[in-house]
Design a protein around this motif. Sequence first.
Motif, short mmCIF file in Angstrom:
data_model
loop_
_atom_site.label_atom_id
_atom_site.label_comp_id
_atom_site.label_asym_id
_atom_site.label_seq_id
_atom_site.Cartn_x
_atom_site.Cartn_y
_atom_site.Cartn_z
N LYS A 40 2.19 5.21 4.74
CA LYS A 40 2.71 3.97 4.88
C LYS A 40 4.19 3.76 5.39
O LYS A 40 4.56 2.60 5.52
N ARG A 72 -0.44 9.78 1.15
CA ARG A 72 -0.65 8.34 0.96
C ARG A 72 0.69 7.57 1.26
O ARG A 72 0.78 6.53 2.09
N TYR A 73 1.64 8.05 0.71
CA TYR A 73 2.76 7.18 0.91
C TYR A 73 3.49 7.48 2.23
O TYR A 73 4.07 6.69 2.96
N GLU A 107 3.70 1.26 -2.48
CA GLU A 107 3.37 1.08 -1.01
C GLU A 107 3.97 0.07 -0.23
O GLU A 107 4.59 0.09 0.84
N GLN A 152 0.12 0.75 -5.23
CA GLN A 152 -0.07 -0.17 -4.09
C GLN A 152 1.37 -1.12 -4.11
O GLN A 152 2.01 -1.18 -3.20
#
Length: 530
Positions: free
Chosen positions: A91, A87-88, A41, A38
Amino acid sequence: MPKILSYQEASLQLTLTEKIGQLFMPAAFINDSEEEIQALEQLICENHVGGLCFFHSRSSAATNFEGKKKVIYNKESFRTLQNLIERYQKKAKHRLLIAIDAEWGLAMRIENTPQYPYAITMGAIQDNTDLVFQVGKNIAHDCKQAGIHYNLAPVVDINNNSKNPVIGYRSFGEDKINVTTNSLAYLKGMQSEGVIGSIKHFPGHGDTATDSHLGLPVIEKSKEELLNNELHPFRKLIEEGVDSVMVGHLCVPALSKGKQIPSSISKDMIKGVLRHELGFKGVVISDALNMHAVSKNYPVQGELEWLAFDAGNDILCFAEQIAAGIKMISEKATQAQIEEAFKRVWSLKEKAIRAEVGSHSDLSEPDQLNTEIAKASITMIQGNKDDIASFMKNGFIGITNHPETERSFLGILGDHHDFRTYSLKAVMGSSLEDIEKEGNILLSLEPPQVKPTNNFGFTEDEIHKINELINTKNVVLYLFGNPYALQLFDYHKAHSTVVAYQNLKVFQEVAASHFMGSIAAKGKLPVELQ
C-alpha cells in the motif's frame, strides 16, 4: 513491491508534505480486525508515513497501560505479522521502515517465537560478550524473517533503582561499564545481520520509580552526576557509531536548564545535550507518543507531534494524530528543519532495506545458546558448593510456588534424588507434619511477574510463609526470575541462595546441574540487593 529510492532521488521526487509524512511511525497491531487493518492502509496511502512500529494488539501492555483489557493469545501471530508487513508494504508509495521492540527476541511481542534472556541475565555473565553478540545476531535474524528492519533495542539505561517499574530486568545492570560493554556487543550482533538498533531511553530511565507510560518521571541529579553515570553508555555508543537513539519521556531539569519538561520535547536535551554535546549525528526517535507522560498534557491535535519534531526528534513513534501533526509541522517548521530530518530518516531506510532477505528461512533455535547463557550467568550469592553438597547428602524436601513438572527444577532433580515435593500453597493451607519435622528445605521460587509492582505478584501471606521457612529451617533457595524479588525475603539468612534469572526450561535444567554439583556458578549479580 515499491523499491527504495536513493536519498538524492527521493529528495527531488517527494513533495515537502510527503517528506514530513516520512517522519511518522504510527503503531500497527498484529491482531487487528480487518476494519482496523483497512484504516491503517488508508492512513499509509493518504499520509505517506515512513514506517510502522508493530505491537501485539491493542490490549497489550504497550498500549493498554492500566491492564484492564484481556490480551488474546494467537499462536499464528508470527505468520499474521509477515502477512501484514507484506500487505502494508504494497500500500505504500515508498517502502516502509518496519520497527518492533524485540529486546529479548520477537517473543517480547509475538507468541511462539524464539525467546532469549533478559538483559539483566546477560549482565550477570563475566568476560564473555560473545554470548551477548550471538543473542543480538539471532534476534536480528528473526526480525529479518518477519520483514522487520529496525529493532528498538538495546536498553542502555543503568538500573540503579530497585523500585523501577518499567526498566529493571530490561537493563544489563547498575554498572555503567557492564551496561556499555554488553550493549555494544548486542548492537554489533544485530549489525552483523544488517538490522538497525536503537539505544534507549535517553538521557537514562534507570533511576526512577515512576512508569513513564503512566506519568512523567523526574530525575533530580546534577549534570555532572548524569554525565558520569547515566549518559556514559550513550556517549560511548555514539562514539562507536550507533545509528539511532530513542529519547524517553523523562523530566531531567539539570539537562534542560532547570525546566520541568519531558526530554522527548526538550530542545535543550535533544539539540543541546544529545546533538551538540555528545555529537550524535544519526536518527533520533521519540519514545511512544501515546504514553501518558506526554500525551495527556497535549489535547490539541497535532501539537505534541509538532513539539516532538521541533525539539529534534526525526521519527515520531506511535504518533496518533498523523494528519494534524503533518499539517502543524508544515505550517510551523522551516524547510531546513524538514530537510535535515528527512535526510537522516531516508538514509537510515536505505541502509536498513538493503539488508532485506530475498526469501524467508527458519527462525533461530534458542535452546543451545540459552543453555550457554544459563551456565555463564547462574549466580550464587549466599553459601558455596560445599554447603549445597552437604545439604543434599543429609536429605531434604522440595517446596515450590509454581506448578511442578518433570522438566522443572525440582522435577529434574526428582530423577536423581528421592525427596518429597510440596506446593507453597499446600504448605500455607495446612500444618503438614512432614514439613514440621524437616530441617532441610530446597525452595524453588518463580516470581509470578517480572516487574516489582505488587511485590512481583507474591501475596503478603506467601512472603510471610517463605520468610518463616527461611528463618526456621535450613533453606537452599533457587530463584528463577528478577533478582530484585529477593528483597522481599530474608534471603541472606538462607543456607544458600542461588539466582538462575529465568524460568525457561534450560535455565531450570542448568540450575539442577548446579545443585547436583556438575557445574559451577560463574555469574555475578549485576545489581545490588538491599
